[in-house]
Design a protein around this motif. Structure first.
Motif, short mmCIF file in Angstrom:
data_model
loop_
_atom_site.label_atom_id
_atom_site.label_comp_id
_atom_site.label_asym_id
_atom_site.label_seq_id
_atom_site.Cartn_x
_atom_site.Cartn_y
_atom_site.Cartn_z
N PRO A 18 0.66 -1.28 0.16
CA PRO A 18 -0.04 0.13 0.01
C PRO A 18 0.70 1.27 0.13
N ARG A 19 2.21 1.29 0.06
CA ARG A 19 2.98 2.26 0.33
C ARG A 19 2.97 3.36 -1.21
N THR A 20 2.88 2.60 -2.19
CA THR A 20 2.45 3.55 -3.42
C THR A 20 1.36 4.21 -3.48
N LEU A 36 -7.65 -0.74 1.89
CA LEU A 36 -6.49 -0.62 2.87
C LEU A 36 -6.61 -1.42 3.97
N THR A 37 -7.89 -1.88 4.55
CA THR A 37 -7.86 -2.90 5.32
C THR A 37 -9.05 -3.90 5.09
N ASP A 38 -9.15 -4.99 6.18
CA ASP A 38 -9.98 -6.05 5.68
C ASP A 38 -11.52 -5.72 6.31
N GLU A 55 3.17 -8.44 -5.54
CA GLU A 55 2.46 -9.83 -5.35
C GLU A 55 1.16 -9.90 -6.57
N GLN A 56 1.09 -11.06 -6.97
CA GLN A 56 0.35 -11.56 -8.21
C GLN A 56 -1.07 -10.85 -7.89
N GLU A 57 -1.58 -11.18 -6.38
CA GLU A 57 -3.15 -11.02 -6.33
C GLU A 57 -3.36 -9.40 -6.37
N ALA A 58 -2.27 -8.62 -6.07
CA ALA A 58 -2.17 -7.12 -6.01
C ALA A 58 -1.90 -6.51 -7.47
N LEU A 59 -1.90 -7.22 -8.34
CA LEU A 59 -1.48 -6.69 -9.76
C LEU A 59 -2.28 -5.63 -10.23
N ASP A 60 -3.59 -5.64 -10.30
CA ASP A 60 -4.38 -5.05 -10.78
C ASP A 60 -4.34 -3.30 -9.93
N THR A 61 -4.19 -3.60 -8.65
CA THR A 61 -3.94 -2.48 -7.79
C THR A 61 -2.90 -1.65 -7.97
N ASN A 66 -22.35 1.91 -3.95
CA ASN A 66 -21.61 1.02 -2.93
C ASN A 66 -20.63 -0.02 -3.46
N ILE A 67 -19.35 0.55 -3.47
CA ILE A 67 -18.35 -0.63 -4.03
C ILE A 67 -17.77 -1.55 -3.06
N PHE A 68 -17.98 -2.83 -3.50
CA PHE A 68 -17.63 -3.95 -2.64
C PHE A 68 -16.18 -4.17 -3.12
N VAL A 69 -15.19 -4.28 -2.46
CA VAL A 69 -13.77 -4.88 -2.64
C VAL A 69 -13.61 -5.96 -1.44
N GLU A 70 -12.94 -7.26 -2.15
CA GLU A 70 -13.02 -8.37 -1.16
C GLU A 70 -12.15 -7.96 0.02
N ARG A 71 -10.68 -7.58 -0.19
CA ARG A 71 -9.86 -7.47 1.02
C ARG A 71 -8.84 -6.33 0.54
N ALA A 72 -8.04 -6.13 1.81
CA ALA A 72 -6.97 -5.30 1.82
C ALA A 72 -5.99 -5.39 0.41
N LEU A 73 -5.81 -4.31 0.01
CA LEU A 73 -4.74 -4.29 -1.34
C LEU A 73 -5.48 -4.70 -2.63
#
Length: 288
Positions: free
Chosen positions: A90-92, A211-213, A118-124, A255-262
């Motif tokens: 999340p620093r960026t 940023l959080t869960d 990390e692969q799972e945060a690639l889109d972010t 309402n935007i649902f995002v699964e988890r942090a990052l």
């Protein structure tokens, strides 16, 4: 520097690797006490002023160890600046959010390198680049070593940047929906939300970075739309679209649902003319 510029017919000069631990203080020169850092900057500014005078077509990039020397004196003498050497969320997210309050977004270069994400945060990691000057580095030792999934996503965001975002940046309105995001400590916000909108409200993008869960969705109300017009809203994660009135979007939000942090969502807003045809450019938007 002049000899190098002329020998290699350089288009861009990139300043990097500046001393990050400078001996600060005073010294006596010609019978007067002078500040050593003041002297340093006088010399550096002088070098840049002379280079820009001699080579008016030369582009100069400020980097300075990735995010250093971002004072107004330096930025008035360079064409853009690298905001950070941090490439990993999340620093960026924190840095892009904070620095875009200080500087126009088209001045701030943000980098992406596959080896640090990390692969799972690639889109972010790629979406963050849309909120500054988009730069890629180190995707792989060769194209054959880049996974197809990664390459397809990189191509998707590069095209989105070139066709949609880059024309928007130089004159866009920047809205910081979550201005204070302290990620080195406990986050002050569950989401970081950035919105860039065209001055004529013809198009906009919004990044919803989690940023959080927290199980709670992000309730997003766009600020840069025209309440009298209708818009096509594209959800980049799924490619799904909807059509909604700008006024309704501003009043009721989404309402935007995002699964988890990052992880994140990217919203793309494009104005629709009265006849229902999507405007493809700023010139068409004026006609709309």
């Amino acid at each position: 520097l002049g000899r190098l510029i002329e020998r290699y017919t350089l288009d861009i000069l990139r300043l990097d690797g500046a001393p990050m631990a400078v001996e600060l203080g005073e010294r006596e020169t010609d019978g007067f006490l002078e500040n050593t850092m003041w002297r340093h900057y006088e010399a550096l500014y002088g070098i840049l002023d002379r280079l820009r005078s001699r080579y008016p077509r030369l582009l100069i990039e400020n980097c300075c160890g990735g995010g250093g020397r971002n004072d107004l004196g330096m930025l008035s003498r360079t064409h853009w600046t690298q905001l950070t050497d941090e490439w990993r969320p999340p620093r960026t997210i924190q840095i892009a959010n904070g620095m875009s309050m200080m500087l126009p977004p088209e001045l701030g270069m943000l980098f992406f390198g596959i080896g640090k994400v990390e692969q799972e945060a690639l889109d972010t990691a790629l979406r963050i680049l849309l909120f500054g000057k988009f730069a890629l580095s180190g995707l792989g030792i060769s194209q054959e070593h880049i996974p197809d999934e990664v390459l397809h996503k990189v191509i998707h965001y590069v095209n989105l940047y070139k066709e949609f975002v880059a024309p928007l940046l130089p004159t866009c309105k920047a809205y910081h929906h979550t201005p204070i995001v302290e990620l080195d400590k406990a986050p002050k916000s569950d989401y970081c939300v950035l919105e860039y909108a065209a001055q004529d409200a013809s198009r906009a993008i919004a990044g919803i970075f989690k940023l959080t869960d927290t199980p709670e969705p992000c309730h997003f109300r766009p600020k840069g739309l025209d309440s009298r017009k209708s818009y096509t809203v594209t959800f980049d994660s799924t490619g799904q679209t909807l059509v909604a009135d700008g006024g309704k979007l501003q009043q009721e939000g989404l309402n935007i649902f995002v699964e988890r942090a990052l992880l994140s969502e990217l919203l793309i807003f494009e104005i629709i003319e009265d006849g229902g045809k999507r405007c493809q450019s700023a010139r068409e938007t004026e006609a709309c």
